[in-house]
Design an enzyme around this catalytic site. Structure first.
Site, PDB file in Angstrom:
ATOM      1  N   ARG A  55      22.553  35.746  33.058  1.00  0.00           N
ATOM      2  CA  ARG A  55      23.180  37.041  32.751  1.00  0.00           C
ATOM      3  C   ARG A  55      22.796  37.533  31.357  1.00  0.00           C
ATOM      4  NH1 ARG A  55      29.265  36.676  35.292  1.00  0.00           N
ATOM      5  NH2 ARG A  55      28.680  36.023  37.383  1.00  0.00           N
ATOM      6  N   ASP A  99      42.159  45.764  32.350  1.00  0.00           N
ATOM      7  CA  ASP A  99      41.147  44.705  32.378  1.00  0.00           C
ATOM      8  C   ASP A  99      40.493  44.694  31.001  1.00  0.00           C
ATOM      9  OD1 ASP A  99      39.736  43.207  35.029  1.00  0.00           O
ATOM     10  OD2 ASP A  99      38.534  43.197  33.203  1.00  0.00           O
TER      11      ASP A  99
HETATM   12  C1  LIG Z   1      38.509  37.536  39.647  1.00  0.00           C
HETATM   13  S1  LIG Z   1      39.032  39.051  38.918  1.00  0.00           S
HETATM   14  C2  LIG Z   1      40.670  39.212  39.613  1.00  0.00           C
HETATM   15  C3  LIG Z   1      40.921  40.605  40.150  1.00  0.00           C
HETATM   16  C4  LIG Z   1      42.257  40.790  40.867  1.00  0.00           C
HETATM   17  N1  LIG Z   1      43.370  40.498  40.007  1.00  0.00           N
HETATM   18  C5  LIG Z   1      42.316  39.960  42.123  1.00  0.00           C
HETATM   19  O1  LIG Z   1      43.053  38.984  42.192  1.00  0.00           O
HETATM   20  O2  LIG Z   1      41.586  40.284  43.068  1.00  0.00           O
HETATM   21  C6  LIG Z   1      39.378  38.528  37.231  1.00  0.00           C
HETATM   22  C7  LIG Z   1      39.444  39.702  36.260  1.00  0.00           C
HETATM   23  O3  LIG Z   1      40.032  39.237  35.038  1.00  0.00           O
HETATM   24  C8  LIG Z   1      39.424  39.938  33.977  1.00  0.00           C
HETATM   25  N2  LIG Z   1      39.627  39.208  32.708  1.00  0.00           N
HETATM   26  C9  LIG Z   1      39.046  38.055  32.291  1.00  0.00           C
HETATM   27  N3  LIG Z   1      39.447  37.741  31.047  1.00  0.00           N
HETATM   28  C10 LIG Z   1      40.318  38.710  30.664  1.00  0.00           C
HETATM   29  C11 LIG Z   1      41.070  38.945  29.471  1.00  0.00           C
HETATM   30  N4  LIG Z   1      40.993  38.135  28.410  1.00  0.00           N
HETATM   31  N5  LIG Z   1      41.860  40.042  29.423  1.00  0.00           N
HETATM   32  C12 LIG Z   1      41.939  40.876  30.485  1.00  0.00           C
HETATM   33  N6  LIG Z   1      41.245  40.722  31.633  1.00  0.00           N
HETATM   34  C13 LIG Z   1      40.441  39.641  31.726  1.00  0.00           C
HETATM   35  C14 LIG Z   1      37.963  40.018  34.400  1.00  0.00           C
HETATM   36  O4  LIG Z   1      37.262  41.037  33.721  1.00  0.00           O
HETATM   37  C15 LIG Z   1      38.079  40.258  35.904  1.00  0.00           C
HETATM   38  O5  LIG Z   1      37.978  41.620  36.232  1.00  0.00           O
END
Ligand SMILES: C[S@@+](CC[C@H](N)C(=O)[O-])C[C@H]1O[C@@H](n2cnc3c(N)ncnc32)[C@H](O)[C@@H]1O
Length: 281
Positions: free
Chosen positions: A44, A149
């Site tokens: 990436r 997010d």
């Molecule tokens: C796997 S997705 C989950 C999406 C949704 N909640 C679901 O369960 O389908 C994880 C998300 O967490 C976000 N994320 C990771 N670290 C984060 C942080 N420190 N603060 C806010 N969001 C974060 C990522 O950008 C990503 O979009």
């Protein structure tokens, strides 16, 4: 004379660069990158090194950590997040919302606040909006959904609310017809865009859960699903305390299928169903 730039495949990730880059994402976002993800990180970030016409991963690290790296830091974070999501994922939480949480809130006759923390490309908050409209339509004007997010690119996709056919799994033909519309002039047939009945219910914001944040008013429900798995126990423990404070007494915290609040924090968030917790009254 311009120096020749390496091709992506020639951009190596040394042990030292790997350690420093994963330390950097950990300190910004709380995301833990284990050794098994080294090749993902390399693939990436090679793209970023190439796009910026840098000579090496070490130069990229210097940029991201430096005072002039603010703009690139967003892209760095975006490169390393995992955004997998889908409509009505882990559907038992939407059944809980429809049949238990919303009916109880309807009786209170006040504004209702729901937060999708780590909302990725928007399928989670729009599924919440559909659940309200299908099961408690009279409540819809009182419901505000905040969706946040850390990843600014994925938030832009969530705001655009345009989904390819493969991203629309989980929504039946009736819901597609009722809440989505075809995208005019798109090069991708079958794409649908969420209509204003859904988008008007959701406010998107960038919030880094690993930085200082606080809510202006407490929430009735927080969806925090499939995000904690990327954090270590220390970050999670501090988040359970913060989510306790961000909830109204009796409010709900909903987690992903492999996430748990540890037993010694159940005084803050008490188990109340499958990966569901409540702040005690
Ligand atoms: C796997 S997705 C989950 C999406 C949704 N909640 C679901 O369960 O389908 C994880 C998300 O967490 C976000 N994320 C990771 N670290 C984060 C942080 N420190 N603060 C806010 N969001 C974060 C990522 O950008 C990503 O979009």
């Amino acid at each position: 004379m311009n120096r020749p730039l390496p091709s992506p495949a020639d951009i190596a990730l040394s042990d030292q660069d790997f350690d420093q880059l994963r330390q950097t994402i950990y300190s910004y976002a709380g995301i833990v990158i284990g050794p098994e993800k080294r090749w993902m990180m390399r693939a990436r970030l090679q793209k970023r090194v190439t796009a910026l016409q840098l000579g090496s991963m070490a130069e990229y690290l210097t940029l991201v950590r430096g005072a002039r790296g603010a703009a690139e830091r967003d892209r760095f974070i975006s490169s390393l997040t995992t955004n997998v999501t889908s409509f009505f994922r882990e559907s038992h939480h939407f059944a809980l919302l429809a049949h238990t949480i919303l009916p109880a809130l309807a009786a209170k006759d006040r504004k209702i606040s729901i937060w999708s923390a780590g909302c990725s490309s928007g399928q989670e908050p729009y599924s919440i909006a559909m659940t309200v409209l299908e099961h408690q339509p009279a409540l819809a004007p009182s419901v505000r959904i905040t969706a946040s997010d850390i990843d600014t690119s994925i938030l832009q996709k969530a705001r655009n609310a345009i989904y390819k056919p493969g991203e629309l799994t989980g929504i039946g033909p009736e819901q597609r017809a009722r809440y989505f519309q075809p995208v005019r002039g798109t090069a991708h047939p079958g794409e649908l865009q969420a209509g204003s009945s859904l988008t008007a219910m959701v406010d998107f914001r960038q919030i880094n859960l690993n930085a200082h944040w606080q809510v202006t008013e407490p929430h009735d429900v927080i969806f925090f699903r499939n995000v904690a798995i990327y954090f270590d126990a220390m970050t999670q423990r501090s988040l359970w305390r913060k989510f306790h404070r961000a909830l109204r007494p009796g409010g709900w915290l909903l987690l992903g299928h492999s996430e748990r609040v540890p037993t010694d924090q159940h005084d803050l968030l008490c188990p109340s169903g499958i990966t569901a917790y409540r702040r005690p009254d």
